[in-house]
Design a protein around this motif. Structure first.
Motif, short mmCIF file in Angstrom:
data_model
loop_
_atom_site.label_atom_id
_atom_site.label_comp_id
_atom_site.label_asym_id
_atom_site.label_seq_id
_atom_site.Cartn_x
_atom_site.Cartn_y
_atom_site.Cartn_z
N LYS A 50 0.83 -1.20 0.00
CA LYS A 50 0.00 0.00 0.00
C LYS A 50 0.87 1.25 0.00
O LYS A 50 1.87 1.34 0.73
N CYS A 51 0.47 2.24 -0.82
CA CYS A 51 1.18 3.51 -0.90
C CYS A 51 0.21 4.65 -0.60
O CYS A 51 -0.97 4.58 -0.95
N SER A 52 0.72 5.71 0.02
CA SER A 52 -0.15 6.83 0.35
C SER A 52 0.54 8.18 0.22
O SER A 52 -0.03 9.21 0.55
N ARG A 53 1.77 8.19 -0.30
CA ARG A 53 2.53 9.44 -0.42
C ARG A 53 2.68 9.81 -1.90
O ARG A 53 2.77 8.95 -2.77
N ARG A 54 2.70 11.11 -2.15
CA ARG A 54 2.76 11.58 -3.54
C ARG A 54 4.01 11.06 -4.26
O ARG A 54 3.97 10.72 -5.43
N GLY A 55 5.14 11.02 -3.54
CA GLY A 55 6.36 10.51 -4.16
C GLY A 55 6.22 9.06 -4.59
O GLY A 55 6.74 8.67 -5.65
N GLN A 56 5.50 8.28 -3.79
CA GLN A 56 5.26 6.88 -4.15
C GLN A 56 4.34 6.80 -5.38
O GLN A 56 4.56 5.97 -6.27
N TYR A 57 3.32 7.65 -5.43
CA TYR A 57 2.44 7.67 -6.61
C TYR A 57 3.25 7.97 -7.86
O TYR A 57 3.03 7.38 -8.92
N ALA A 58 4.20 8.92 -7.73
CA ALA A 58 5.02 9.31 -8.88
C ALA A 58 5.85 8.14 -9.39
O ALA A 58 5.90 7.87 -10.59
N TRP A 59 6.49 7.40 -8.47
CA TRP A 59 7.29 6.25 -8.88
C TRP A 59 6.42 5.16 -9.49
O TRP A 59 6.80 4.51 -10.47
#
Length: 222
Positions: A50-59
Motif C-alpha cells: 500500500k502507498c499513500s505518499r505523492r512521491g510513491q504515486y510518482a514512482w
C-alpha cells in the motif's frame, strides 16, 4: 505514432492505440485489435504494498508507464501522450493542488529521459463535447440540492453518460477512469484540438459572412 490518453488519479485510467502503419499490410491489425485500455492502481507498488505518499504515486506512475511500453513492444518509439488537464486552481485543497501538479511533471520527466514528445493536456470539456455531445449535465440534474450535493450529482451524471457511450460502442471499461481515457482517445483520433479549431474557425467565418450579408442587405434596402 502510437497514441496514449490518460485520466489522472490515484486510479489512473489509460487508453493506448498502437500504430501498425510501419508494418506490412498483411500484418496490420484492425483498430479494435490495436486498442487497449485499463487502470493503473497507483496506491499499490510493484510488490502490492500500500502507498499513500505523492512521491510513491510518482514512482508507481513511472513504473506503470514503462511496463505498458514493454508489454506492447513500443519502447524507443514515439508516443503521442494526451493527459486530461486538471486545473491547479480548481482543486479544493492544497494536497489536491499538489497532486494535480504532480502528474504532468512526472510525465514530462519520463518524456525528457526517453526522448519522447512532451505530453499535451486536454480540458475535459473538449473531449466530452466530441464524445457525448455536451460538457455539462442538464439543468434539472441535482436541482434543489445543496451546492455540494448538486455538484456531485452533476459530476456523476457525466460519468454515467460517458460509460453509457462506451457501452454503445462495444467498449467495456471497468470504471469511469478508463471510460474517460477512451473518450479522450475518440477526441484525439477525430482530430483533437486541431480539428476543433478548424471547425470553430469555420463557424466564425460563416457567422461573419452572415452578418456582412445582412449589413449589405440593409444598405441596399435603404
Amino acid at each position: 505514432m502510437h497514441k496514449l490518453t490518460l485520466d489522472p488519479a490515484t486510479q489512473f485510467g489509460w487508453c493506448l492505440l498502437v500504430d501498425d502503419s510501419n508494418k506490412p499490410e498483411e500484418e496490420r491489425r484492425q483498430v479494435g485489435q490495436r486498442l487497449f485500455y485499463g487502470t493503473w492502481d497507483l496506491t499499490r507498488d510493484e510488490d502490492g504494498k500500500k502507498c499513500s505518499r505523492r512521491g510513491q504515486y510518482a514512482w508507481n506512475l513511472w513504473h506503470c508507464f514503462n511496463a505498458l511500453m514493454r508489454k506492447h513492444g513500443i519502447e524507443g518509439e514515439d508516443v503521442e501522450i494526451i493527459l486530461e488537464g486538471e486545473s491547479y486552481g480548481s482543486q479544493k485543497s492544497e494536497a489536491g493542488r499538489r497532486t494535480a501538479a504532480l502528474w504532468l511533471a512526472v510525465l514530462e520527466m519520463m518524456c525528457e529521459r526517453k526522448g519522447l514528445p512532451y505530453p499535451r493536456t486536454c480540458p475535459p470539456d473538449n473531449w466530452r463535447l466530441a464524445y457525448i455531445g455536451c460538457t455539462k449535465a442538464p439543468k434539472e440534474v441535482g436541482a434543489g440540492l445543496p451546492d455540494a450535493q448538486r455538484f456531485e450529482e452533476r459530476r456523476k451524471w457525466l460519468k454515467r453518460t460517458v460509460m453509457a457511450e462506451c457501452a454503445k460502442r462495444g467498449l467495456r471499461p471497468k470504471n469511469d477512469n478508463e471510460a474517460d481515457a477512451l473518450g479522450m482517445m475518440f477526441w484525439l483520433i477525430r482530430g483533437g484540438k486541431e480539428e476543433q479549431e478548424r471547425r470553430r474557425n469555420e463557424k466564425k467565418a460563416k457567422a461573419a459572412a452572415k452578418r456582412a450579408q445582412k449589413k449589405l442587405d440593409l444598405q441596399v434596402a435603404a
